[in-house]
Design an enzyme around this catalytic site. Structure first.
Site, PDB file in Angstrom:
ATOM      1  N   HIS A 258      26.328   1.186  30.685  1.00 33.62           N
ATOM      2  CA  HIS A 258      27.310   2.485  31.239  1.00 33.62           C
ATOM      3  C   HIS A 258      28.750   1.939  31.560  1.00 33.62           C
ATOM      4  CE1 HIS A 258      24.668   5.163  29.301  1.00 33.62           C
ATOM      5  NE2 HIS A 258      23.985   5.373  30.061  1.00 33.62           N
TER       6      HIS A 258
ATOM      7  N   SER B 286      39.788  46.359  35.106  1.00 35.98           N
ATOM      8  CA  SER B 286      39.275  46.169  36.362  1.00 35.98           C
ATOM      9  C   SER B 286      39.348  47.611  36.946  1.00 35.98           C
ATOM     10  CB  SER B 286      39.348  44.482  37.288  1.00 35.98           C
ATOM     11  OG  SER B 286      38.965  45.137  38.243  1.00 35.98           O
TER      12      SER B 286
ATOM     13  N   GLU C 136      34.163  37.484  41.740  1.00 37.34           N
ATOM     14  CA  GLU C 136      33.776  38.920  42.277  1.00 37.34           C
ATOM     15  C   GLU C 136      32.280  38.189  42.967  1.00 37.34           C
ATOM     16  OE1 GLU C 136      33.791  41.987  39.532  1.00 37.34           O
ATOM     17  OE2 GLU C 136      32.243  42.208  39.640  1.00 37.34           O
TER      18      GLU C 136
ATOM     19  N   HIS D  62      38.400  36.954  37.161  1.00 39.27           N
ATOM     20  CA  HIS D  62      37.867  37.977  37.243  1.00 39.27           C
ATOM     21  C   HIS D  62      36.363  37.867  38.010  1.00 39.27           C
ATOM     22  CE1 HIS D  62      37.111  42.431  39.190  1.00 39.27           C
ATOM     23  NE2 HIS D  62      38.640  41.955  39.404  1.00 39.27           N
ATOM     24  N   ASN D  63      36.070  38.080  37.305  1.00 39.09           N
ATOM     25  CA  ASN D  63      34.170  38.462  37.897  1.00 39.09           C
ATOM     26  C   ASN D  63      33.488  37.505  38.175  1.00 39.09           C
ATOM     27  OD1 ASN D  63      35.159  40.709  36.117  1.00 39.09           O
ATOM     28  ND2 ASN D  63      32.975  40.976  35.500  1.00 39.09           N
TER      29      ASN D  63
ATOM     30  N   LYS E 291      39.675  38.391  32.955  1.00 39.62           N
ATOM     31  CA  LYS E 291      38.968  39.236  33.579  1.00 39.62           C
ATOM     32  C   LYS E 291      37.974  38.432  33.630  1.00 39.62           C
ATOM     33  CE  LYS E 291      36.990  42.819  34.608  1.00 39.62           C
ATOM     34  NZ  LYS E 291      36.131  43.245  33.829  1.00 39.62           N
TER      35      LYS E 291
END
Ligand code: 6PG
Length: 475
Positions: free
Chosen positions: A455, A115, A176, A172-173, A169
């Site tokens: 359920h 990065s 970002e 991270h993005n 990464k």
């Protein structure tokens, strides 16, 4: 360019570097810019012969099929023990698959997130390698020499097993995307809600960058707002050019940039994987969705004349809005990082990455796009308690959250009143409000599931699993 810049950076870090590329220009560019003699060639065999064995090879090609075709070309020519590192933004599941494929051939393969953009690649990126530990020790000194450094510590470390490097990464993005959208919304609130001009807004981001929000993305946002428009295009030179839209000054480059943002997929992958793992990352999800909404430019233009433009001034003094945003953005940033780190924690368990969150925070302190002073606080929080379930409840962070959640609520409220969309700010607030809710209305959802699908549900007063005979109220 990323590859060439990393190669030049590695040279500066003292490594002997050879480079190969399909293009003559790239190869001669590397040769010319290199500070020492290098082997730079378009011929793969010459490149491979120039490397001492076991070889250490960094591949920088666009994520996707290009990585597979490079590996297909490389693998038969490599020798046992050679190491190949994919430094692109590859999807972590592709990295897992490639790792197994290389492993079967006796070759080592690493996925490494890099990065910091092209400039960072040259001057000091943040690097996130993951894979087998033993071959990492061969490249660690060079990577440490290349990486950004904060307080004498390099922004690179062996993060974990398998595809952990590319996973980190990816997250991270995702963070970002969340931070960028939060900044865009605060710009919108100040611009349309507060009527502030670009220079004033740039100053506000600049002031935030002097305080607890200090970070690369806040810094560049201040720069962007101040940047003048220097290229003037006469309408007759550019058919269809209509100049800045009504109400804008025309003095700033930003006012000429079309309001659509593209994406290459890493933010979407983060949201998709968070959904698969059942980890809430609503601010990241909202940021991904906001890019899709931005891309519907033509539809938005048509709808704005059909449905009316919703956005107007926020009630009250613009100074109060800016004040609320200052604190609100801080807690929204915290919530976004908290979502990302919570995802890493769950993923590390699920995929057996063996991640240490303190190390991730350290590697993100410098060089990368989401670098921020807050990372140092996160690092301290994880150092005191690596198992803290969520950063928001870490003792180093909780007081800031408590202090700033009402400003965040004020900012979101002002946006709602002005008709300004604030999906990331609003979801950061909702995440915070939900996370600290001892009680949530999911009892009703559980009851509805049981009503229509048997359920079952659990009770607060007894252990076990229950099903009720729900009765129509007849209304
Ligand atoms: C980085 C960036 C980098 C790139 C993104 C942009 O850390 O240096 O994240 O990897 O700018 O891929 O992603 P989008 O095109 O999806 O916005």
């Amino acid at each position: 360019m990323m590859g060439r810049n990393l190669a030049l950076n590695a040279l500066d870090a003292g490594a002997d570097v050879s480079g190969t590329d399909l293009g003559d220009d790239a190869v001669s560019g590397f040769e010319q810019e290199a500070s020492r003699d290098v082997v730079a060639t378009t011929d793969l065999d010459t490149f491979l012969e120039s490397l001492p064995t076991p070889r250490n090879i960094l591949v920088m090609v666009p994520a996707g099929k290009a990585v597979d075709s490079v590996l297909e070309g490389l693998a038969p020519k490599l020798s046992e023990g050679d190491l190949v590192i994919d430094g692109g933004n590859s999807f972590y599941q592709d990295t897992q698959r490639r790792q197994s494929m290389m492993d079967e051939k006796g070759l080592h393969f690493f996925g490494m997130g890099v990065s910091g953009g092209e400039e960072g690649a040259r001057t000091g990126p943040s690097m996130m390698p993951g894979g087998p530990k033993e071959p990492y020790s061969r490249v660690a000194p060079v990577l440490e020499g290349m990486a950004a450094s904060v307080d004498g510590e390099p922004c690179v470390a062996h993060l974990g097993e398998g595809a952990s490097g590319h996973y980190v990464k990816m997250v991270h993005n995702g963070i970002e995307y969340g931070l960028m959208q939060l900044l865009a919304e605060s710009y919108d609130l100040m611009k349309r809600g507060g009527g502030l001009g670009n220079d004033r807004m740039g100053d506000v981001f600049g002031e935030w960058n002097q305080g607890a929000l200090r970070s690369y993305l806040v810094e560049i946002t201040a720069d962007i707002l101040h940047q003048p428009e220097t290229v003037t295009v006469a309408p007759d030179e550019m058919p269809g050019h209509q100049g800045p839209p009504e109400g804008m000054t025309g003095q700033y480059l930003l006012d000429f940039i079309k309001d659509t943002a593209k994406q290459k997929g890493t933010g979407k992958w983060t949201s998709q994987d968070a959904m698969d793992l059942g980890v809430p990352t609503p601010t990241i999800d909202a940021a991904v969705t906001a890019r899709y909404v931005s891309a519907l430019k033509d539809e938005r233009v048509a709808a704005s004349s059909q449905l009316g433009k919703p956005a107007g001034r926020a009630p009250g003094d613009p100074g109060d809005l800016v004040e609320a945003l200052g604190g609100g953005m801080l807690v929204a940033f915290l919530a976004t990082y908290a979502q990302g780190f919570a995802l890493l924690k769950r993923a590390s368990d699920a995929y057996e990455f063996g991640l240490d969150p303190e190390t991730v925070a350290r590697v993100w302190r410098g060089g990368c796009i989401i670098r921020a002073d807050l990372l140092e606080t996160f690092r301290e929080a994880f150092r005191s308690d690596p198992d803290v379930p969520n950063l928001l409840v870490a003792p180093e962070i909780a007081p800031t959250v408590i202090q700033n959640c009402e400003p965040l609520r004020d900012a979101v409220r002002l946006g709602v009143q002005a008709g300004i969309p604030t999906p990331a700010l609003a979801t950061a607030l909702a995440y915070l409000d939900a996370y600290r809710s001892e009680w949530l209305p999911a009892n009703l959802v559980a009851a509805q599931r049981d009503y229509f699908g048997a359920h079952t549900f659990q009770r607060t007063d007894k252990d076990g699993t229950f099903h009720a005979q729900w009765m129509p109220a007849g209304i």
